[in-house]
Structure formats: structure tokens, C-alpha cells
Enzyme design. Structure first.
Site, PDB file in Angstrom:
ATOM      1  N   GLU A  35       0.816  -1.206   0.000  1.00 47.11           N
ATOM      2  CA  GLU A  35       0.000   0.000   0.000  1.00 47.11           C
ATOM      3  C   GLU A  35       0.853   1.262   0.000  1.00 47.11           C
ATOM      4  OE1 GLU A  35      -2.788  -0.150   3.244  1.00 47.11           O
ATOM      5  OE2 GLU A  35      -3.930  -1.777   2.329  1.00 47.11           O
ATOM      6  N   GLU A  40      -6.213  -7.539  -0.390  1.00 43.02           N
ATOM      7  CA  GLU A  40      -6.440  -7.342   1.049  1.00 43.02           C
ATOM      8  C   GLU A  40      -7.755  -6.617   1.258  1.00 43.02           C
ATOM      9  OE1 GLU A  40      -3.150  -5.707   3.565  1.00 43.02           O
ATOM     10  OE2 GLU A  40      -4.769  -4.511   4.443  1.00 43.02           O
TER      11      GLU A  40
END
Ligand code: IDC
Length: 506
Positions: free
Chosen positions: A350, A434
Site C-alpha cells: 500500500e 487485502e
């Protein structure tokens, strides 16, 4: 003796798997046969996709130094260059294998052929730095000794005197010519063997068959590829993968064991994600977490599951901040799992903290993807800015190349319609590597109504997903209740509210 056993084990595995043993252009009886075989069996240097080794091809500065450094267990350092080998060359330079001016760290000359005199120096400095030789004897027997630059006298003399180098048929060294791949194998293996620090050959997991066969697993779907926005199996049918993500492997390795992973497969999961944090005490400061990762990846493979190797950048928001380490890591992983259809590479969990797609994430991906592609054409997952939500930015300037997917991460308590709309609008192949039933901080909720909307949305589109996370931490996104013992499988009463919801959706 020991090495012979390893090589034998390798041959057996290759035969069991029906793979050709050896290279089309390396034959028993070739002078370099043993060295090339030892070197490639040990996994330090590989051949080409077409089954050749190209023994008379030249070796570059970057290739030679990185092989030597790996055989000698150096760890990549942060260098000045973004070249794939920049980190290893920096480490080799700092360790004193060569001087700054011989291979300037800028990266400009990394892909040039290395001269024989420099290759010899590097090999001797790396493996046999204290060996000396007899000047008179070597200078008298090497016909073109006068061609050598003075700074290489010591290394070359020591190399001859220690049986690391022999001249050609005319007694020449040709010190300023390039060196072939076969010759490089020979001098590296001779020196490393003499030092006696060769790492034992490890069974290549890539060729180990799964011990279980599962519905929806790797043996059924085979090698994956991307067509348009869809993930496809080997037969060209759309396929969706579902499973759990580990929590940070350095915090919760006990929930990423083979039994833990197997128990998710027993509930129907065909995917496991191995989240290896880079920051927060993860890989960058603690390389041993790689062992937990390899253990988890191997376990998932044995369970016939697809498995994501996740370079979990989070607090270290800009993936470029560890690009050297990432290149080294993915070079090693893609070589280890070369032809294994189970393995999926997620190169930056991320990106966040003011990074942009054009300025940070895409340039990073363009450095790491070729490193993986040197070994594997498997699926590569790429994140985007704002914790892998900025698909619209990636869509404006997508990566070129095949089998690339873009991750979208959501947490049901925080991310709703607008993010689903982004997925629908972006036109990119999306993989939800995710997601959580909680709010974005991993806690709060759980928000099962919104989570159901997401499940329906992903199902409709055949989007693959991994849920955060398989652990018993006291936060609502965790799938397991505190103190859950999953060594003997996961029972329903060991699942949290989130765990029950997610496991019923595999
Ligand atoms: C969270 C964990 C939490 C940990 C925190 C910081 O659940 O226990 O303290 O990280 O390391 C992500 C990240 C993922 C986060 C998760 C929940 O990829 O690492 O895990 N999350 O906050 N992105 C959005 C949410």
C-alpha cells in the site's frame, strides 16, 4: 560427498517431475560441465527459458558481482543506482571486492562486459583474500603477463597459484578481454570450493509437487494469466481465488504454519497471502522474517493453493524508498519459485503518504517487474497510492507488459460504493489482495452488511480476494479468537464474527 548427495537429490527430483536434466548446450565432457552444473544446481546462476545455458555468452559486471556476492552471502545495501543489481554492487563495493573507479556505482557501466582481470580480482577478494602466489613463477608462465594492469598483479598471481585460473591453450590470460559465462562459473566455483563456504544445495521447491489435491487448487487451474480485466486459468477459463492474508509474518508466524494454512484450505480457500512487512520491524531491519515467508509459501504450495508473496510496505509509504532491497528480494524469490504456477508476486502492498502513481509507484514497478520477469511470467500485483485505492490514477497511465493486475484494498467500515465504482470504471484487471470486515484501522465494526455488498460485487465480476487477517490479535478484523490453537485445524468456535463470515464465503 555431501555435494554429490545434493546433486543426486536434485537429479531425482527433476526426473520425477519429468523435467530435462541439464542444458541443451552443456554436455558431459565439456571442461566447464561440473562447474556450470554445480553453480546452476545451487541456484546462484540460471540458464535461459529455451533450455540453453549459453556457456560462451559474455557475463556483465552486474551479473558477475551479484553472483559472487550471493554465493558469499552478502546482503544488498542502498546504492546510488536504480539498476536491479545496484544494491548488491554497493554491498560488494563497501566490502572491498573492487574499487570505486573499476565499476562506478552510478549504474552506467553495470551492463558492460567485465574484463577477465577485474573478474579475477573480485573473485579472489571475495573468497580467498589472504592467498598469495609466486610472482616469478606466474609471470614466467603467463605468456601475456605484460598486458595486465599493475593493480591486478596480486590477485592474478594468487589466482594462478591457487588453481582458480588456468591460461588458454597458448598460455595467455587475455586480461582485458571479456569473460564467458562458463569461465565465470569455473573461477567462482573453484574459489568458493577452495574457501569451503558453498551453501549446500537446497531442494528446489519450485519443482516439488503438492502433497494434496484440492478443488479449485493449483493442480486443477494450473498456470494463471490475465486476459482483459480477468484472471484466467490454464484452460482459458475465468478463475477467482479466495483465501486469507496472514497478519505481519514477523509478529504472527505461528498463524502462517502449514497446519494453519491447511486449515483455511479445509474450509475451501485456494489462496493464501504472506504479508511480509518491510517497515515496523519487518524485513528491512530483520531479514530472518524471510524464513517465515518461505516456510509459508512452501506450505501453501504443498497444500495445492495459490500463494501471494506480499512486499508489505505500509509505514514506509514510498515503495521507491526500498527499491534496492525489493529488487534483490524479488530476484531471489522469482528464481526460487521460477516455474511454480502457484506463486503470485505483490510488489508493493500500500503506497501512501503523498506518493503519486506517475512519480513513485509506476517507476518503482518498472524497476521490479523486469527483475521478476527475468525468471517468471507469473501474475504480478501492483498497488496504487492512497493505500491501494487510486486505481483511477493507474488507469490513466497503466504499466505495459502482460499478467499484471492492480490491487484494490478495502475495509467495509470505511470504503463503500465510491470505491466499488472506481473498480467498475477503471477498466483494469483488479485483484483485491487485502480487505477487511472492520474499519480501515483493522478494528471497529464488524460491518458485515457492507462486507456482503462487497462480496456480491466481487463475485459478480470474478474478482479474487484475500481477507485481513489470519491471526488472533485483539482487533475485529482478526479471523481467530484470542488464544486459538489451530495446530489441529480451526473449529467454528475458534472463529471470530469476522472469521465466520469470511470462511463461509470461500
Ligand atoms: C494493521 C494491523 C494492525 C497493525 C497495523 C500497523 O491490523 O494490527 O497494528 O496494521 O502495522 C492495511 C494494511 C495492514 C493493516 C490493515 C488494518 O495493509 O497492514 O494492518 N490495513 O489497518 N491497509 C488498510 C488497512
Amino acid at each position: 560427498m555431501k555435494k554429490k548427495t545434493f546433486i543426486l537429490a536434485f537429479a531425482v527430483i527433476m526426473i520425477i517431475c519429468g523435467c530435462a536434466y541439464g542444458f541443451s548446450d552443456v554436455n558431459q565432457g565439456d571442461w566447464y560441465y561440473d562447474n556450470v552444473t554445480d553453480m546452476t544446481n545451487s541456484g546462484y546462476l540460471s540458464g535461459y527459458d529455451d533450455g540453453s545455458f549459453r556457456p560462451s555468452g559474455i557475463i556483465t559486471k552486474a551479473e558477475l558481482v551479484s553472483v559472487v556476492a550471493r554465493v558469499n552471502n552478502l546482503e544488498a545495501k542502498k546504492g546510488q543506482s536504480n539498476h536491479w543489481a545496484g544494491g548488491m554492487l554497493q554491498a560488494a563495493l563497501e566490502t572491498g571486492y573492487y574499487d570505486w573507479d573499476e565499476i562506478p556505482p552510478t549504474g552506467e557501466s553495470f551492463d558492460e562486459p567485465i574484463t577477465r582481470q577485474l573478474a579475477i580480482k573480485i573473485v579472489m577478494k571475495a573468497f580467498l583474500p589472504n592467498e598469495k602466489g609466486d610472482y616469478n613463477q606466474v609471470s614466467g608462465s603467463v605468456a601475456d603477463f605484460s598486458q595486465l594492469d599493475g593493480r591486478y598483479y596480486d590477485s592474478v598471481i594468487a589466482a594462478y597459484s591457487n588453481g582458480v585460473v588456468f591460461g588458454d591453450d597458448n598460455g595467455n590470460l587475455n586480461p582485458k578481454s571479456s569473460i564467458t559465462r562458463a569461465e565465470a562459473c569455473a573461477i567462482i566455483m573453484r574459489a568458493a570450493n577452495k574457501k569451503g563456504n558453498l551453501k549446500p544445495y537446497e531442494t528446489p521447491v519450485a519443482t516439488e509437487p503438492p502433497s494434496a489435491v484440492r478443488k479449485g487448487g493449483v493442480s486443477e487451474n494450473g498456470k494463471l494469466h490475465v486476459e482483459g480485466t480477468r484472471l484466467m486459468n490454464e484452460k482459458g477459463e475465468g478463475v477467482a481465488l479466495h483465501g486469507m492474508s496472514s497478519h505481519g509474518l514477523h509478529w504472527f508466524p505461528s498463524f502462517a504454519t502449514e497446519n494453519a494454512i491447511k486449515s483455511t484450505a479445509d474450509y475451501g480457500a485456494n489462496l493464501f497471502r504472506c504479508a511480509m512487512y518491510t517497515g515496523e520491524g519487518g524485513y528491512i531491519s530483520n531479514r530472518s522474517v524471510k524464513d517465515a515467508l518461505i516456510n509459508a509459501v512452501d506450505s501453501a504450495i504443498r497444500q495445492d493453493m495459490y500463494v501471494i508473496i506480499d512486499w508489505h510496505i505500509l509505514s514506509d509509504g514510498d515503495p521507491l524508498s526500498h527499491v534496492y532491497e525489493a529488487a534483490e528480494f524479488f530476484a531471489e524469490m522469482s528464481e526460487r519459485y521460477k516455474d511454480n504456477p502457484a506463486v503470485i508476486y505483490e510488489i508493493c502492498n500500500e503506497p501512501n503518504g503523498g506518493v503519486t502513481w506517475d512519480g513513485n509507484v509506476k517507476p518503482y514497478a518498472e524497476k521490479i517487474i523486469p527483475v521478476i520477469r527475468a525468471n517468471s511470467d507469473g501474475i504480478i500485483l501492483v498497488g496504487s497510492p492512497t493505500w491501494s485505492q487510486d486505481l483511477h490514477e493507474a488507469a490513466k497511465n497503466p504499466l505495459s507488459g502482460s499478467n499484471i493486475m492492480y490491487t484494490c484494498h478495502f475495509y467495509a467500515g470505511t470504503h463503500i460504493d465510491w470505491l466499488r465504482q472506481r473498480i467498475a470504471d477503471c477498466g483494469l484487471p483488479v485483484f483485491v489482495s487485502e480487505w477487511g470486515t472492520s474499519a480501515a484501522d483493522g478494528n471497529g465494526g464488524v460491518y458485515l452488511e457492507e462486507a456482503q455488498k462487497w462480496i456480491d460485487f466481487m463475485k459478480e465480476r470474478g474478482i479474487s480476494w484475500a481477507n485481513w487477517s489470519l491471526c488472533d490479535k485483539n482487533e475485529s478484523s482478526a479471523a481467530l479468537v484470542g488464544g486459538a490453537n489451530i495446530d489441529d485445524g480451526i473449529s467454528d468456535d475458534e472463529l471470530t464474527e469476522s472469521g465466520k463470515f469470511v470462511f463461509s464465503n470461500f
